[in-house]
Design an enzyme around this catalytic site. Sequence first.
Site, mmCIF file in Angstrom:
data_model
loop_
_atom_site.group_PDB
_atom_site.id
_atom_site.type_symbol
_atom_site.label_atom_id
_atom_site.label_comp_id
_atom_site.label_asym_id
_atom_site.label_seq_id
_atom_site.Cartn_x
_atom_site.Cartn_y
_atom_site.Cartn_z
ATOM 1 N N HIS A 268 52.433 36.870 61.693
ATOM 2 C CA HIS A 268 51.856 36.102 62.810
ATOM 3 C C HIS A 268 52.884 35.089 63.333
ATOM 4 O O HIS A 268 53.071 34.940 64.536
ATOM 5 C CB HIS A 268 50.632 35.294 62.340
ATOM 6 C CG HIS A 268 49.448 36.098 61.920
ATOM 7 N ND1 HIS A 268 48.802 35.910 60.722
ATOM 8 C CD2 HIS A 268 48.758 37.084 62.552
ATOM 9 C CE1 HIS A 268 47.771 36.732 60.626
ATOM 10 N NE2 HIS A 268 47.724 37.463 61.722
ATOM 11 N N ARG B 140 52.113 46.349 64.964
ATOM 12 C CA ARG B 140 52.861 46.717 63.755
ATOM 13 C C ARG B 140 53.206 48.194 63.748
ATOM 14 O O ARG B 140 54.275 48.596 63.354
ATOM 15 C CB ARG B 140 52.033 46.398 62.502
ATOM 16 C CG ARG B 140 51.927 44.921 62.231
ATOM 17 C CD ARG B 140 50.868 44.652 61.212
ATOM 18 N NE ARG B 140 49.566 44.981 61.757
ATOM 19 C CZ ARG B 140 48.432 44.393 61.408
ATOM 20 N NH1 ARG B 140 48.439 43.457 60.483
ATOM 21 N NH2 ARG B 140 47.290 44.715 61.956
ATOM 22 N N LYS C 71 31.564 37.130 59.876
ATOM 23 C CA LYS C 71 32.623 37.750 59.075
ATOM 24 C C LYS C 71 32.935 36.850 57.880
ATOM 25 O O LYS C 71 33.166 35.647 58.052
ATOM 26 C CB LYS C 71 33.877 37.923 59.949
ATOM 27 C CG LYS C 71 34.897 38.880 59.378
ATOM 28 C CD LYS C 71 35.981 39.141 60.438
ATOM 29 C CE LYS C 71 37.228 39.770 59.830
ATOM 30 N NZ LYS C 71 38.310 39.885 60.803
ATOM 31 N N SER D 145 46.743 40.089 56.741
ATOM 32 C CA SER D 145 46.117 39.019 55.945
ATOM 33 C C SER D 145 45.288 39.576 54.800
ATOM 34 O O SER D 145 45.285 39.032 53.694
ATOM 35 C CB SER D 145 45.229 38.150 56.836
ATOM 36 O OG SER D 145 45.982 37.548 57.849
HETATM 37 O O1 PNS Z 1 42.872 38.784 63.650
HETATM 38 P P1 PNS Z 1 41.825 39.695 64.234
HETATM 39 O O2 PNS Z 1 40.517 39.547 63.469
HETATM 40 O O3 PNS Z 1 42.278 41.108 64.351
HETATM 41 O O4 PNS Z 1 41.567 39.155 65.729
HETATM 42 C C1 PNS Z 1 40.637 39.799 66.579
HETATM 43 C C2 PNS Z 1 40.396 38.926 67.831
HETATM 44 C C3 PNS Z 1 39.954 37.533 67.458
HETATM 45 C C4 PNS Z 1 41.670 38.848 68.634
HETATM 46 C C5 PNS Z 1 39.309 39.649 68.673
HETATM 47 O O5 PNS Z 1 38.252 40.035 67.826
HETATM 48 C C6 PNS Z 1 38.760 38.785 69.781
HETATM 49 O O6 PNS Z 1 39.426 38.566 70.773
HETATM 50 N N1 PNS Z 1 37.526 38.275 69.569
HETATM 51 C C7 PNS Z 1 36.852 37.383 70.492
HETATM 52 C C8 PNS Z 1 35.596 38.033 71.087
HETATM 53 C C9 PNS Z 1 35.960 38.881 72.289
HETATM 54 O O7 PNS Z 1 36.518 38.415 73.248
HETATM 55 N N2 PNS Z 1 35.621 40.182 72.183
HETATM 56 C C10 PNS Z 1 35.889 41.148 73.209
HETATM 57 C C11 PNS Z 1 37.273 41.733 73.038
HETATM 58 S S1 PNS Z 1 37.576 43.000 74.209
#
Ligand code: PNS
Length: 159
Positions: free
Chosen positions: A17, A90, A41, A127
């Site tokens: 990150h 990645r 979560k 993570s």
């Molecule tokens: O580290 P992660 O858990 O892979 O991150 C995922 C994240 C937070 C980037 C994604 O779940 C997100 O943007 N969530 C916010 C809710 C949202 O906007 N959802 C619609 C996405 S198209």
Amino acid sequence: MRRIVSPGSFDPVTNGHLDIIGRAARIYDEVVVAVLINISKRSLFTVDERVGMLREATADYPNVRVAKFHGLIVDFCRVNEISAIIKGLRAVSDFEYEMQMAQMNYSLAGIETLFMTTNPLYSFLRSSLVKEIAQYGGDVSSLVPANVAQRLRERLSEP
Ligand code: PNS
């Protein structure tokens, strides 16, 4: 001001990150690292703990700001006057899901997503693996910043 957001769970932040955040900070005026508040979560660290670790780990970057958000990332972007999202890729396996989110966020609010290829040093890093390795006593000191390695040791030694 050209501002970009790096959203994620960051449970906890890894060197992968930080690599993306640092490289984005060289291109943009400001990088906002946005930690998702997701009560459904299960996480090892609270959102505030994750924000704290990120702030310590990015303290040397004057143009990186850490915040938390809930709801849609496009709404966070609108409120914070951010026009783009930065994501690290990645491997090809990341691409399909990331592309769907990128297209959805563009269709919802015209927010662009920029993909940066991960430093190959970190292409295997996530993570969840860091937590698993730390849980079983493995050495994660080359995978996460020192403050995170310390917090992992403390958290996992708690009864
Ligand atoms: O580290 P992660 O858990 O892979 O991150 C995922 C994240 C937070 C980037 C994604 O779940 C997100 O943007 N969530 C916010 C809710 C949202 O906007 N959802 C619609 C996405 S198209």
